[in-house]
Design a protein around this motif. Sequence first.
Motif, PDB file in Angstrom:
ATOM      1  N   THR A 192       0.835  -1.329  -0.010  1.00 57.00           N
ATOM      2  CA  THR A 192      -0.039  -0.252  -0.006  1.00 57.00           C
ATOM      3  C   THR A 192       1.053   1.300   0.028  1.00 57.00           C
ATOM      4  OG1 THR A 192      -0.026   0.151   2.550  1.00 57.00           O
ATOM      5  CG2 THR A 192      -1.906  -1.279   1.567  1.00 57.00           C
ATOM      6  N   ARG A 193       0.314   2.459  -0.430  1.00 54.32           N
ATOM      7  CA  ARG A 193       1.018   3.621  -0.366  1.00 54.32           C
ATOM      8  C   ARG A 193      -0.177   4.938  -0.254  1.00 54.32           C
ATOM      9  NH1 ARG A 193       1.655   8.199  -3.596  1.00 54.32           N
ATOM     10  NH2 ARG A 193       3.442   9.332  -3.462  1.00 54.32           N
ATOM     11  N   SER A 194       0.210   5.558   1.009  1.00 58.95           N
ATOM     12  CA  SER A 194      -0.817   6.310   1.655  1.00 58.95           C
ATOM     13  C   SER A 194      -0.313   7.575   1.983  1.00 58.95           C
ATOM     14  CB  SER A 194      -1.422   5.739   3.123  1.00 58.95           C
ATOM     15  OG  SER A 194      -0.098   5.885   4.101  1.00 58.95           O
ATOM     16  N   VAL A 195      -0.894   8.626   1.449  1.00 58.36           N
ATOM     17  CA  VAL A 195      -0.683   9.973   1.673  1.00 58.36           C
ATOM     18  C   VAL A 195      -1.697  10.605   2.835  1.00 58.36           C
ATOM     19  CG1 VAL A 195      -0.368  12.236   0.550  1.00 58.36           C
ATOM     20  CG2 VAL A 195       0.236  10.228  -0.675  1.00 58.36           C
ATOM     21  N   THR A 196      -0.837  11.258   3.834  1.00 59.25           N
ATOM     22  CA  THR A 196      -1.715  12.142   4.726  1.00 59.25           C
ATOM     23  C   THR A 196      -1.253  13.412   4.935  1.00 59.25           C
ATOM     24  OG1 THR A 196      -1.826   9.889   6.143  1.00 59.25           O
ATOM     25  CG2 THR A 196      -2.227  12.089   7.260  1.00 59.25           C
ATOM     26  N   VAL A 197      -2.074  14.331   4.920  1.00 61.64           N
ATOM     27  CA  VAL A 197      -1.688  16.006   4.988  1.00 61.64           C
ATOM     28  C   VAL A 197      -2.322  16.345   6.419  1.00 61.64           C
ATOM     29  CG1 VAL A 197      -2.129  18.080   4.200  1.00 61.64           C
ATOM     30  CG2 VAL A 197      -1.943  16.173   2.705  1.00 61.64           C
ATOM     31  N   LEU A 209      -6.641  16.153   9.738  1.00 62.83           N
ATOM     32  CA  LEU A 209      -5.907  15.282   9.039  1.00 62.83           C
ATOM     33  C   LEU A 209      -6.982  14.538   7.789  1.00 62.83           C
ATOM     34  CD1 LEU A 209      -4.453  12.859  12.013  1.00 62.83           C
ATOM     35  CD2 LEU A 209      -3.055  14.527  10.345  1.00 62.83           C
ATOM     36  N   SER A 210      -6.238  14.251   6.884  1.00 61.84           N
ATOM     37  CA  SER A 210      -6.908  13.665   5.618  1.00 61.84           C
ATOM     38  C   SER A 210      -5.926  12.648   4.890  1.00 61.84           C
ATOM     39  CB  SER A 210      -7.409  14.741   4.749  1.00 61.84           C
ATOM     40  OG  SER A 210      -6.263  15.417   4.112  1.00 61.84           O
ATOM     41  N   SER A 211      -6.381  11.424   4.847  1.00 60.87           N
ATOM     42  CA  SER A 211      -5.416  10.370   4.046  1.00 60.87           C
ATOM     43  C   SER A 211      -6.130   9.923   2.810  1.00 60.87           C
ATOM     44  CB  SER A 211      -5.215   9.361   5.236  1.00 60.87           C
ATOM     45  OG  SER A 211      -4.484  10.016   6.473  1.00 60.87           O
ATOM     46  N   THR A 212      -5.376   9.710   1.962  1.00 63.59           N
ATOM     47  CA  THR A 212      -5.850   8.795   0.842  1.00 63.59           C
ATOM     48  C   THR A 212      -4.730   7.892   0.323  1.00 63.59           C
ATOM     49  OG1 THR A 212      -4.641  10.391  -0.629  1.00 63.59           O
ATOM     50  CG2 THR A 212      -7.292  10.670  -0.157  1.00 63.59           C
ATOM     51  N   LEU A 224      -9.742   3.135   1.119  1.00 68.75           N
ATOM     52  CA  LEU A 224     -10.861   4.219   1.648  1.00 68.75           C
ATOM     53  C   LEU A 224     -10.146   5.450   2.374  1.00 68.75           C
ATOM     54  CD1 LEU A 224     -13.137   1.630   3.408  1.00 68.75           C
ATOM     55  CD2 LEU A 224     -13.647   2.899   1.315  1.00 68.75           C
ATOM     56  N   PRO A 225     -10.718   6.588   1.826  1.00 68.35           N
ATOM     57  CA  PRO A 225     -10.113   7.737   2.539  1.00 68.35           C
ATOM     58  C   PRO A 225     -10.630   7.876   3.793  1.00 68.35           C
ATOM     59  CG  PRO A 225     -11.884   8.344   0.928  1.00 68.35           C
ATOM     60  CD  PRO A 225     -11.513   6.871   0.742  1.00 68.35           C
ATOM     61  N   THR A 226      -9.804   8.650   4.590  1.00 67.42           N
ATOM     62  CA  THR A 226      -9.922   8.886   5.907  1.00 67.42           C
ATOM     63  C   THR A 226      -9.819  10.202   6.431  1.00 67.42           C
ATOM     64  OG1 THR A 226      -8.100   8.484   6.986  1.00 67.42           O
ATOM     65  CG2 THR A 226      -9.637   6.722   6.596  1.00 67.42           C
ATOM     66  N   ALA A 227     -10.473  10.908   7.225  1.00 66.91           N
ATOM     67  CA  ALA A 227     -10.259  12.256   7.806  1.00 66.91           C
ATOM     68  C   ALA A 227     -10.922  12.231   9.205  1.00 66.91           C
ATOM     69  CB  ALA A 227     -11.313  13.246   6.892  1.00 66.91           C
ATOM     70  N   SER A 243     -13.744   9.854  10.462  1.00 66.78           N
ATOM     71  CA  SER A 243     -14.636   9.481   9.694  1.00 66.78           C
ATOM     72  C   SER A 243     -13.984   8.537   8.520  1.00 66.78           C
ATOM     73  CB  SER A 243     -15.472  10.384   8.881  1.00 66.78           C
ATOM     74  OG  SER A 243     -14.447  11.222   8.140  1.00 66.78           O
ATOM     75  N   ILE A 244     -14.454   7.395   8.314  1.00 67.44           N
ATOM     76  CA  ILE A 244     -13.947   6.444   7.172  1.00 67.44           C
ATOM     77  C   ILE A 244     -15.578   5.839   6.577  1.00 67.44           C
ATOM     78  CG2 ILE A 244     -13.844   4.828   8.920  1.00 67.44           C
ATOM     79  CD1 ILE A 244     -11.396   3.528   7.004  1.00 67.44           C
ATOM     80  N   ALA A 245     -15.554   5.984   5.260  1.00 64.53           N
ATOM     81  CA  ALA A 245     -16.792   5.307   4.611  1.00 64.53           C
ATOM     82  C   ALA A 245     -17.992   5.569   4.987  1.00 64.53           C
ATOM     83  CB  ALA A 245     -16.445   3.358   4.625  1.00 64.53           C
ATOM     84  N   GLY A 246     -18.204   6.725   5.489  1.00 61.33           N
ATOM     85  CA  GLY A 246     -19.533   7.320   6.150  1.00 61.33           C
ATOM     86  C   GLY A 246     -19.672   7.213   7.527  1.00 61.33           C
ATOM     87  N   GLN A 247     -18.870   6.220   8.112  1.00 63.79           N
ATOM     88  CA  GLN A 247     -18.988   6.072   9.665  1.00 63.79           C
ATOM     89  C   GLN A 247     -18.222   6.933  10.471  1.00 63.79           C
ATOM     90  OE1 GLN A 247     -20.750   3.437  10.635  1.00 63.79           O
ATOM     91  NE2 GLN A 247     -21.557   3.283   8.395  1.00 63.79           N
TER      92      GLN A 247
END
Length: 309
Positions: A192-197, A209-212, A224-227, A243-247
């Motif tokens: 996997t490769r993830s980018v977090t700002v 935080l926001s991650s893709t 799944l993107p997270t924030a 939040s992730i996938a609407g949860q």
Amino acid sequence: MRRLLPLILLTTLTTAHATYCFQHPRTDLTLYPRLNGAPRQIEEQVTVEPAFQTPDFITARTSTYMYQGQQATQITHRLTPDDPSLPRTTLFQANIRPSGALSSLVTTLTGSWRYVMRGNRTGPAPQVTVADLAAEKASPISMTLDAQGRLTQYKGAIMNPEAGLIDEVQVSCTYASAQRTARQVVSVAHRTRSVTVAQFGPAGELLSLSSTGTTLYGTHSPLLPTAETFTYDNGTLSRSIFSIAGQMITFEYTVTAGQIAGYSVQAGEGDHIVRERHTFTRDTRGNWITHEYRLGKALVATVTRRITY
């Protein structure tokens, strides 16, 4: 309740194994804890209560961090999972040394890591010694810090101490002072490769935080993107929403004398609400030395630290 434990640990520790470039309010930095008061050594013991032990997570863990200044130079994890089908012991050690004296200048560090696991199907988990570890082939580590002592590049391995998994990782960190952001890119074991700002406020407080990410095999499908957003009352952290996938998962924080004394977690709704509580005690330097977490009123696990300054 046993089946809930992996879910709770994974949601609570979502950021625990992804914060290389910045400090998160709930977790230490992934590579090594960064504490107040220039510790020389940290010994950390994790014990999971019998009612919550599962083969998926570690029953007991002992970790030792040796420091030179603020830099960890040796990290050791010894783990024992609760798996009656294969009692086993895992020993992991990473050694990291500066190329010169640690200073205010950009510093390059190099080292190596080793890992050994021994299992026994007919008896208790076998003992694993440092000699066993030394017999294993060493793999390289390289790390670069900037003038502020912040990580800019890392290539090596990391252990997930909750699950006992070891992965090869590559990390890069970039910092934009004018925008008050940090950008973290993590590639894990070619999977996997993830980018977090991370976005910070004028006082250095973490605001969001926001991650893709994407998988690195098959169809290169997106993760799944997270924030997560953080709320402060009069400059004191009070709440964050993950939040992730609407949860949505809500974290409520208790802060005493500028230090987080605990936080609660709530996920789900209706009959499926799960509540978890974490509490900390701290030493005179403000570093936490005990961490208890509970599911409802039941104690799940305890982490204790012995810090030598």
